[in-house]
Motif scaffolding. Structure first.
Motif, PDB file in Angstrom:
ATOM      1  N   MET A  22     -21.597 -40.824  59.864  1.00 27.79           N
ATOM      2  CA  MET A  22     -20.765 -39.633  60.004  1.00 27.79           C
ATOM      3  C   MET A  22     -19.318 -40.091  59.980  1.00 27.79           C
ATOM      4  O   MET A  22     -18.940 -40.997  60.714  1.00 27.79           O
ATOM      5  CB  MET A  22     -21.077 -38.912  61.307  1.00 27.79           C
ATOM      6  N   ILE A  23     -18.528 -39.450  59.119  1.00 29.66           N
ATOM      7  CA  ILE A  23     -17.141 -39.856  58.922  1.00 29.66           C
ATOM      8  C   ILE A  23     -16.228 -38.681  59.217  1.00 29.66           C
ATOM      9  O   ILE A  23     -16.264 -37.667  58.528  1.00 29.66           O
ATOM     10  CB  ILE A  23     -16.915 -40.361  57.483  1.00 29.66           C
ATOM     11  N   ASP A  24     -15.417 -38.830  60.251  1.00 29.03           N
ATOM     12  CA  ASP A  24     -14.449 -37.813  60.645  1.00 29.03           C
ATOM     13  C   ASP A  24     -13.145 -38.116  59.917  1.00 29.03           C
ATOM     14  O   ASP A  24     -12.509 -39.141  60.167  1.00 29.03           O
ATOM     15  CB  ASP A  24     -14.258 -37.843  62.156  1.00 29.03           C
ATOM     16  N   VAL A  25     -12.753 -37.227  59.004  1.00 28.61           N
ATOM     17  CA  VAL A  25     -11.597 -37.478  58.134  1.00 28.61           C
ATOM     18  C   VAL A  25     -10.295 -36.884  58.684  1.00 28.61           C
ATOM     19  O   VAL A  25      -9.269 -36.932  58.017  1.00 28.61           O
ATOM     20  CB  VAL A  25     -11.851 -36.949  56.705  1.00 28.61           C
ATOM     21  N   ARG A  26     -10.344 -36.358  59.904  1.00 26.60           N
ATOM     22  CA  ARG A  26      -9.142 -35.750  60.486  1.00 26.60           C
ATOM     23  C   ARG A  26      -8.116 -36.813  60.881  1.00 26.60           C
ATOM     24  O   ARG A  26      -8.340 -37.999  60.750  1.00 26.60           O
ATOM     25  CB  ARG A  26      -9.534 -34.909  61.712  1.00 26.60           C
ATOM     26  N   ARG A  27      -6.997 -36.350  61.387  1.00 23.83           N
ATOM     27  CA  ARG A  27      -5.909 -37.226  61.823  1.00 23.83           C
ATOM     28  C   ARG A  27      -6.055 -37.574  63.308  1.00 23.83           C
ATOM     29  O   ARG A  27      -6.710 -36.848  64.059  1.00 23.83           O
ATOM     30  CB  ARG A  27      -4.560 -36.544  61.604  1.00 23.83           C
ATOM     31  N   PRO A  28      -5.411 -38.655  63.751  1.00 23.40           N
ATOM     32  CA  PRO A  28      -5.481 -39.034  65.168  1.00 23.40           C
ATOM     33  C   PRO A  28      -5.067 -37.915  66.132  1.00 23.40           C
ATOM     34  O   PRO A  28      -5.675 -37.766  67.188  1.00 23.40           O
ATOM     35  CB  PRO A  28      -4.530 -40.233  65.261  1.00 23.40           C
ATOM     36  N   ASP A  29      -4.068 -37.114  65.767  1.00 27.16           N
ATOM     37  CA  ASP A  29      -3.664 -36.029  66.670  1.00 27.16           C
ATOM     38  C   ASP A  29      -4.788 -35.004  66.829  1.00 27.16           C
ATOM     39  O   ASP A  29      -4.962 -34.416  67.899  1.00 27.16           O
ATOM     40  CB  ASP A  29      -2.366 -35.356  66.203  1.00 27.16           C
ATOM     41  N   GLU A  30      -5.572 -34.808  65.777  1.00 23.17           N
ATOM     42  CA  GLU A  30      -6.704 -33.876  65.853  1.00 23.17           C
ATOM     43  C   GLU A  30      -7.835 -34.463  66.692  1.00 23.17           C
ATOM     44  O   GLU A  30      -8.477 -33.751  67.468  1.00 23.17           O
ATOM     45  CB  GLU A  30      -7.208 -33.541  64.446  1.00 23.17           C
ATOM     46  N   TRP A  31      -8.086 -35.765  66.533  1.00 21.19           N
ATOM     47  CA  TRP A  31      -9.117 -36.413  67.349  1.00 21.19           C
ATOM     48  C   TRP A  31      -8.750 -36.314  68.824  1.00 21.19           C
ATOM     49  O   TRP A  31      -9.604 -36.043  69.660  1.00 21.19           O
ATOM     50  CB  TRP A  31      -9.279 -37.879  66.969  1.00 21.19           C
ATOM     51  N   ALA A  32      -7.459 -36.548  69.125  1.00 24.17           N
ATOM     52  CA  ALA A  32      -7.007 -36.498  70.514  1.00 24.17           C
ATOM     53  C   ALA A  32      -7.144 -35.091  71.091  1.00 24.17           C
ATOM     54  O   ALA A  32      -7.484 -34.923  72.260  1.00 24.17           O
ATOM     55  CB  ALA A  32      -5.545 -36.974  70.603  1.00 24.17           C
ATOM     56  N   ARG A  33      -6.898 -34.078  70.276  1.00 22.43           N
ATOM     57  CA  ARG A  33      -6.947 -32.689  70.738  1.00 22.43           C
ATOM     58  C   ARG A  33      -8.376 -32.230  71.055  1.00 22.43           C
ATOM     59  O   ARG A  33      -8.604 -31.545  72.042  1.00 22.43           O
ATOM     60  CB  ARG A  33      -6.299 -31.783  69.692  1.00 22.43           C
ATOM     61  N   THR A  34      -9.328 -32.603  70.222  1.00 22.48           N
ATOM     62  CA  THR A  34     -10.688 -32.067  70.371  1.00 22.48           C
ATOM     63  C   THR A  34     -11.726 -33.081  70.819  1.00 22.48           C
ATOM     64  O   THR A  34     -12.826 -32.692  71.193  1.00 22.48           O
ATOM     65  CB  THR A  34     -11.201 -31.499  69.026  1.00 22.48           C
ATOM     66  N   GLY A  35     -11.406 -34.364  70.746  1.00 25.59           N
ATOM     67  CA  GLY A  35     -12.425 -35.381  70.893  1.00 25.59           C
ATOM     68  C   GLY A  35     -13.152 -35.531  69.567  1.00 25.59           C
ATOM     69  O   GLY A  35     -12.818 -34.860  68.581  1.00 25.59           O
ATOM     70  N   GLN A 111     -19.807 -25.094  71.710  1.00 25.27           N
ATOM     71  CA  GLN A 111     -19.733 -25.925  72.916  1.00 25.27           C
ATOM     72  C   GLN A 111     -20.628 -27.160  72.833  1.00 25.27           C
ATOM     73  O   GLN A 111     -21.307 -27.532  73.779  1.00 25.27           O
ATOM     74  CB  GLN A 111     -20.049 -25.089  74.159  1.00 25.27           C
ATOM     75  N   ARG A 112     -20.576 -27.806  71.679  1.00 33.15           N
ATOM     76  CA  ARG A 112     -21.349 -29.039  71.497  1.00 33.15           C
ATOM     77  C   ARG A 112     -20.530 -30.222  72.011  1.00 33.15           C
ATOM     78  O   ARG A 112     -19.306 -30.175  72.047  1.00 33.15           O
ATOM     79  CB  ARG A 112     -21.744 -29.198  70.036  1.00 33.15           C
ATOM     80  N   GLU A 113     -21.214 -31.278  72.367  1.00 33.10           N
ATOM     81  CA  GLU A 113     -20.595 -32.415  73.033  1.00 33.10           C
ATOM     82  C   GLU A 113     -19.683 -33.222  72.112  1.00 33.10           C
ATOM     83  O   GLU A 113     -19.994 -33.446  70.944  1.00 33.10           O
ATOM     84  CB  GLU A 113     -21.689 -33.332  73.580  1.00 33.10           C
ATOM     85  N   THR A 114     -18.562 -33.650  72.673  1.00 30.43           N
ATOM     86  CA  THR A 114     -17.665 -34.602  72.011  1.00 30.43           C
ATOM     87  C   THR A 114     -17.372 -35.727  72.989  1.00 30.43           C
ATOM     88  O   THR A 114     -17.601 -35.600  74.190  1.00 30.43           O
ATOM     89  CB  THR A 114     -16.329 -33.953  71.582  1.00 30.43           C
ATOM     90  N   VAL A 115     -16.856 -36.824  72.448  1.00 30.52           N
ATOM     91  CA  VAL A 115     -16.397 -37.922  73.290  1.00 30.52           C
ATOM     92  C   VAL A 115     -14.886 -38.033  73.104  1.00 30.52           C
ATOM     93  O   VAL A 115     -14.365 -37.731  72.028  1.00 30.52           O
ATOM     94  CB  VAL A 115     -17.108 -39.250  72.950  1.00 30.52           C
ATOM     95  N   PRO A 116     -14.167 -38.459  74.138  1.00 28.06           N
ATOM     96  CA  PRO A 116     -12.710 -38.569  74.014  1.00 28.06           C
ATOM     97  C   PRO A 116     -12.323 -39.589  72.941  1.00 28.06           C
ATOM     98  O   PRO A 116     -12.975 -40.618  72.776  1.00 28.06           O
ATOM     99  CB  PRO A 116     -12.259 -39.047  75.392  1.00 28.06           C
ATOM    100  N   TYR A 117     -11.262 -39.278  72.233  1.00 22.82           N
ATOM    101  CA  TYR A 117     -10.724 -40.186  71.223  1.00 22.82           C
ATOM    102  C   TYR A 117     -10.038 -41.360  71.911  1.00 22.82           C
ATOM    103  O   TYR A 117      -9.270 -41.195  72.836  1.00 22.82           O
ATOM    104  CB  TYR A 117      -9.732 -39.436  70.343  1.00 22.82           C
ATOM    105  N   LYS A 118     -10.300 -42.543  71.418  1.00 23.64           N
ATOM    106  CA  LYS A 118      -9.649 -43.756  71.932  1.00 23.64           C
ATOM    107  C   LYS A 118      -9.001 -44.463  70.752  1.00 23.64           C
ATOM    108  O   LYS A 118      -9.632 -44.680  69.726  1.00 23.64           O
ATOM    109  CB  LYS A 118     -10.686 -44.660  72.589  1.00 23.64           C
ATOM    110  N   LEU A 119      -7.766 -44.825  70.904  1.00 28.71           N
ATOM    111  CA  LEU A 119      -7.023 -45.460  69.807  1.00 28.71           C
ATOM    112  C   LEU A 119      -7.713 -46.703  69.276  1.00 28.71           C
ATOM    113  O   LEU A 119      -7.715 -46.942  68.079  1.00 28.71           O
ATOM    114  CB  LEU A 119      -5.619 -45.833  70.279  1.00 28.71           C
ATOM    115  N   PHE A 120      -8.342 -47.478  70.156  1.00 29.15           N
ATOM    116  CA  PHE A 120      -8.945 -48.725  69.693  1.00 29.15           C
ATOM    117  C   PHE A 120     -10.169 -48.499  68.812  1.00 29.15           C
ATOM    118  O   PHE A 120     -10.610 -49.411  68.120  1.00 29.15           O
ATOM    119  CB  PHE A 120      -9.305 -49.627  70.869  1.00 29.15           C
ATOM    120  N   SER A 121     -10.730 -47.283  68.777  1.00 28.33           N
ATOM    121  CA  SER A 121     -11.945 -47.044  67.989  1.00 28.33           C
ATOM    122  C   SER A 121     -11.622 -46.622  66.562  1.00 28.33           C
ATOM    123  O   SER A 121     -12.518 -46.460  65.742  1.00 28.33           O
ATOM    124  CB  SER A 121     -12.806 -45.976  68.665  1.00 28.33           C
ATOM    125  N   LYS A 122     -10.345 -46.429  66.257  1.00 27.44           N
ATOM    126  CA  LYS A 122      -9.971 -45.942  64.921  1.00 27.44           C
ATOM    127  C   LYS A 122     -10.268 -46.998  63.856  1.00 27.44           C
ATOM    128  O   LYS A 122      -9.961 -48.165  64.029  1.00 27.44           O
ATOM    129  CB  LYS A 122      -8.487 -45.592  64.906  1.00 27.44           C
TER     130      LYS A 122
END
Length: 125
Positions: A22-35, A111-122
């Motif tokens: 699974m590849i999330d093509v969004r930007r880091p600001d979007e990952w941070a906003r939603t997980g 309301q499906r589960e997400t995990v918080p975005y972490k910079l080191f996982s990019k």
């Protein structure tokens, strides 16, 4: 498949632990906003200005999707970017391309589960 497949969030949720890329093509600001969806690889396609570097993105993508027959799922905010990217990849010969129907907006709405975005996982771009 040879066509981009729309996958409902409940189907993608069942695939999380199935070794489907699974590849999330969004930007880091979007990952941070939603997980992010658990086990998703983070590989930004378009930057905040709508620009992209297709050669660099494909180089990183090919590390994740190593065969044109491999199944993978693209994820973005509303499924607009993934529709464009998915159709491009199909033109390049990828056969088992799917994307999250409704994107993260529908994922969140349900309301499906997400995990918080972490910079080191990019990964990559």
């Amino acid at each position: 498949m040879n066509n981009l497949v729309d996958l409902q969030p409940k189907i993608v949720e069942k695939m999380i632990n199935d070794n489907i890329v699974m590849i999330d093509v969004r930007r880091p600001d979007e990952w941070a906003r939603t997980g992010v969806i658990k086990n998703a690889h983070l590989l930004t396609f378009f930057d905040e200005f709508g620009d992209y570097n297709i050669e660099k993105w494909m180089e990183e993508f090919e590390k994740l999707v190593t065969s044109k027959d491999q199944t993978f799922v693209l994820i973005c905010a509303h499924a607009n970017r993934t529709r464009n990217i998915g159709n491009f990849l199909i033109e390049q010969g990828y056969k088992n391309c799917a994307h999250l129907f409704g994107g993260m907006a529908l994922w969140e709405q349900e309301q499906r589960e997400t995990v918080p975005y972490k910079l080191f996982s990019k990964l990559g771009v």
